[in-house]
Scaffold this active site. Structure first.
Site, PDB file in Angstrom:
ATOM      1  N   TYR A 150      49.479  34.162  29.418  1.00 24.72           N
ATOM      2  CA  TYR A 150      49.428  35.413  30.202  1.00 24.72           C
ATOM      3  C   TYR A 150      50.752  36.173  30.068  1.00 24.72           C
ATOM      4  O   TYR A 150      50.776  37.368  29.751  1.00 24.72           O
ATOM      5  CB  TYR A 150      49.139  35.081  31.665  1.00 24.72           C
ATOM      6  CG  TYR A 150      48.984  36.303  32.556  1.00 24.72           C
ATOM      7  CD1 TYR A 150      47.775  36.982  32.624  1.00 24.72           C
ATOM      8  CD2 TYR A 150      50.045  36.771  33.322  1.00 24.72           C
ATOM      9  CE1 TYR A 150      47.621  38.101  33.437  1.00 24.72           C
ATOM     10  CE2 TYR A 150      49.907  37.879  34.130  1.00 24.72           C
ATOM     11  CZ  TYR A 150      48.692  38.541  34.186  1.00 24.72           C
ATOM     12  OH  TYR A 150      48.555  39.652  34.983  1.00 24.72           O
ATOM     13  N   SER A 171      52.360  43.607  33.519  1.00 19.76           N
ATOM     14  CA  SER A 171      52.669  42.778  34.692  1.00 19.76           C
ATOM     15  C   SER A 171      54.165  42.493  34.668  1.00 19.76           C
ATOM     16  O   SER A 171      54.781  42.478  33.586  1.00 19.76           O
ATOM     17  CB  SER A 171      51.912  41.445  34.595  1.00 19.76           C
ATOM     18  OG  SER A 171      52.466  40.484  35.480  1.00 19.76           O
TER      19      SER A 171
HETATM   20  P1  NAI Z   1      40.224  40.850  38.199  1.00 13.79           P
HETATM   21  O1  NAI Z   1      39.867  39.545  37.609  1.00 13.79           O
HETATM   22  O2  NAI Z   1      39.704  41.194  39.561  1.00 13.79           O
HETATM   23  O3  NAI Z   1      39.804  42.022  37.224  1.00 13.79           O
HETATM   24  C1  NAI Z   1      39.828  41.895  35.833  1.00 13.79           C
HETATM   25  C2  NAI Z   1      38.716  42.717  35.263  1.00 13.79           C
HETATM   26  O4  NAI Z   1      38.737  42.591  33.848  1.00 13.79           O
HETATM   27  C3  NAI Z   1      37.332  42.265  35.758  1.00 13.79           C
HETATM   28  O5  NAI Z   1      36.562  43.400  36.049  1.00 13.79           O
HETATM   29  C4  NAI Z   1      36.791  41.523  34.542  1.00 13.79           C
HETATM   30  O6  NAI Z   1      35.381  41.565  34.488  1.00 13.79           O
HETATM   31  C5  NAI Z   1      37.420  42.350  33.431  1.00 13.79           C
HETATM   32  N1  NAI Z   1      37.412  41.649  32.149  1.00 13.79           N
HETATM   33  C6  NAI Z   1      37.888  40.411  31.852  1.00 13.79           C
HETATM   34  N2  NAI Z   1      37.636  40.121  30.567  1.00 13.79           N
HETATM   35  C7  NAI Z   1      37.003  41.198  30.031  1.00 13.79           C
HETATM   36  C8  NAI Z   1      36.476  41.494  28.749  1.00 13.79           C
HETATM   37  N3  NAI Z   1      36.545  40.626  27.738  1.00 13.79           N
HETATM   38  N4  NAI Z   1      35.897  42.708  28.553  1.00 13.79           N
HETATM   39  C9  NAI Z   1      35.802  43.586  29.552  1.00 13.79           C
HETATM   40  N5  NAI Z   1      36.263  43.365  30.807  1.00 13.79           N
HETATM   41  C10 NAI Z   1      36.849  42.169  31.028  1.00 13.79           C
HETATM   42  O7  NAI Z   1      41.823  40.962  38.184  1.00 13.79           O
HETATM   43  P2  NAI Z   1      42.797  42.081  38.748  1.00 13.79           P
HETATM   44  O8  NAI Z   1      43.737  41.431  39.665  1.00 13.79           O
HETATM   45  O9  NAI Z   1      42.043  43.257  39.229  1.00 13.79           O
HETATM   46  O10 NAI Z   1      43.621  42.459  37.421  1.00 13.79           O
HETATM   47  C11 NAI Z   1      43.416  43.667  36.693  1.00 13.79           C
HETATM   48  C12 NAI Z   1      44.559  43.829  35.706  1.00 13.79           C
HETATM   49  O11 NAI Z   1      45.783  43.922  36.426  1.00 13.79           O
HETATM   50  C13 NAI Z   1      44.715  42.636  34.737  1.00 13.79           C
HETATM   51  O12 NAI Z   1      45.090  43.122  33.465  1.00 13.79           O
HETATM   52  C14 NAI Z   1      45.850  41.850  35.367  1.00 13.79           C
HETATM   53  O13 NAI Z   1      46.530  41.080  34.414  1.00 13.79           O
HETATM   54  C15 NAI Z   1      46.690  42.978  35.918  1.00 13.79           C
HETATM   55  N6  NAI Z   1      47.598  42.555  36.981  1.00 13.79           N
HETATM   56  C16 NAI Z   1      47.109  42.102  38.168  1.00 13.79           C
HETATM   57  C17 NAI Z   1      47.967  41.725  39.182  1.00 13.79           C
HETATM   58  C18 NAI Z   1      47.493  41.221  40.496  1.00 13.79           C
HETATM   59  O14 NAI Z   1      48.325  40.690  41.243  1.00 13.79           O
HETATM   60  N7  NAI Z   1      46.232  41.364  40.858  1.00 13.79           N
HETATM   61  C19 NAI Z   1      49.424  41.804  38.984  1.00 13.79           C
HETATM   62  C20 NAI Z   1      49.828  42.303  37.702  1.00 13.79           C
HETATM   63  C21 NAI Z   1      48.938  42.667  36.740  1.00 13.79           C
END
Ligand code: NAI
Length: 260
Positions: free
Chosen positions: A165, A152
């Site tokens: 984070y 990120s």
């Molecule tokens: P989200 O919350 O929709 O997706 C996160 C996913 O990780 C979910 O499917 C959740 O079930 C899974 N997860 C969480 N803990 C887990 C565990 N212990 N074991 C297995 N799966 C687990 O969030 P999003 O936005 O899709 O983020 C995805 C990635 O992108 C993250 O690493 C986030 O930090 C990164 N990111 C997101 C941004 C955004 O603006 N949406 C910006 C920069 C980075």
């Protein structure tokens, strides 16, 4: 040296087997669909089986190949079993997208040890556990591959209320570089994507709020990202198109992190 592919074939992933962690929703779901559309067989891995089945069906609807696998990235046993299941079902894993991640947003002085542990255990230790396990498979089978860590811009720029984070993503960027240095001899490339704010279900309401809109005005492109804005960078890092890239961090943020 194998022949250089034609430019239109550079991003083709036919014959590759990918694992995407946190693929039950948000960016992970989108990454899984994008890799499958490019021809990869994809293990969609996360904790919620029902959501994984839905993503698998979405991929199968366009004749893609997907396999749902339950995975908790914070649990070493779950990581080992999930990667073994993915390899048995799809063959040698050649692409890993380390996407699972969480954020806990509250003032630094109110954050407890449990908050710190859950964020760092998921975003940094979890990414390391999965990457190391997949690297073991890749080294054992001797075919190399591409590991993509989803970091990120908060890994090098700071905002309030997400100390764990930001620290976890900074750690993930440095882990990317360390792994790149050590795994290059095995033909394994390790790179990171560093997205800015990407509009997903999780943060949509915040991004639409007054605070979110003030944030948007500080992005030089004056908009937040959409999941599909990451397609090109993802396919670049997943495919042979980036064969001479390892240890790189690709920022995808509309210029957010370079503006004042
Ligand atoms: P989200 O919350 O929709 O997706 C996160 C996913 O990780 C979910 O499917 C959740 O079930 C899974 N997860 C969480 N803990 C887990 C565990 N212990 N074991 C297995 N799966 C687990 O969030 P999003 O936005 O899709 O983020 C995805 C990635 O992108 C993250 O690493 C986030 O930090 C990164 N990111 C997101 C941004 C955004 O603006 N949406 C910006 C920069 C980075």
């Amino acid at each position: 040296m194998p022949p250089t592919p034609m430019p239109q074939d550079l991003f083709d992933l036919t014959g590759q087997a990918a694992v995407v962690t946190g693929a039950s929703g948000g960016l992970g779901r989108h990454f899984a669909i994008t890799l499958a559309r490019a021809g990869a067989k994809v293990a969609v891995a996360a904790r919620r089986s029902d959501r994984l089945t839905a993503v698998t069906r979405e991929i199968e609807a366009f004749d893609g190949r997907a396999f749902p696998v339950r995975l908790d990235v914070t649990d070493p046993k779950s990581v080992r079993e999930a990667m073994a299941a993915a390899e048995t079902e799809l063959g040698a894993i050649t692409i890993l997208v380390n996407n699972a991640g969480i954020a806990i947003t509250k003032p630094l002085l109110e954050q407890g040890e449990a908050d710190w542990d859950s964020v760092v255990d998921t975003n940094l230790k979890g990414a390391w556990l999965v990457a190391q396990e997949v690297a073991h498979h890749m080294v054992r089978l001797g075919h190399g591959g591409s590991i993509i860590n989803v970091a990120s811009i908060l890994g090098w720029r700071a905002v309030a209320q997400v100390p764990a984070y930001g620290a976890s993503k900074a750690g993930l960027i440095q882990l990317t570089r360390s792994m790149a240095v050590e795994l290059a001899r095995h033909g394994i490339r390790v790179n990171a994507l560093a997205p800015g704010y990407i509009d997903t279900d999780l943060n949509h309401d915040f991004l639409e709020s007054e605070v979110g809109q003030a944030l948007r005005r500080r992005v030089p492109q004056r908009r937040f990202g959409r999941p599909e804005d990451l397609d090109g960078p993802l396919l670049l890092l997943a495919s042979d198109a980036s064969r001479h890239m390892t240890g790189s961090v690709i920022t995808v943020d509309g210029g957010h992190s370079v503006g004042l």
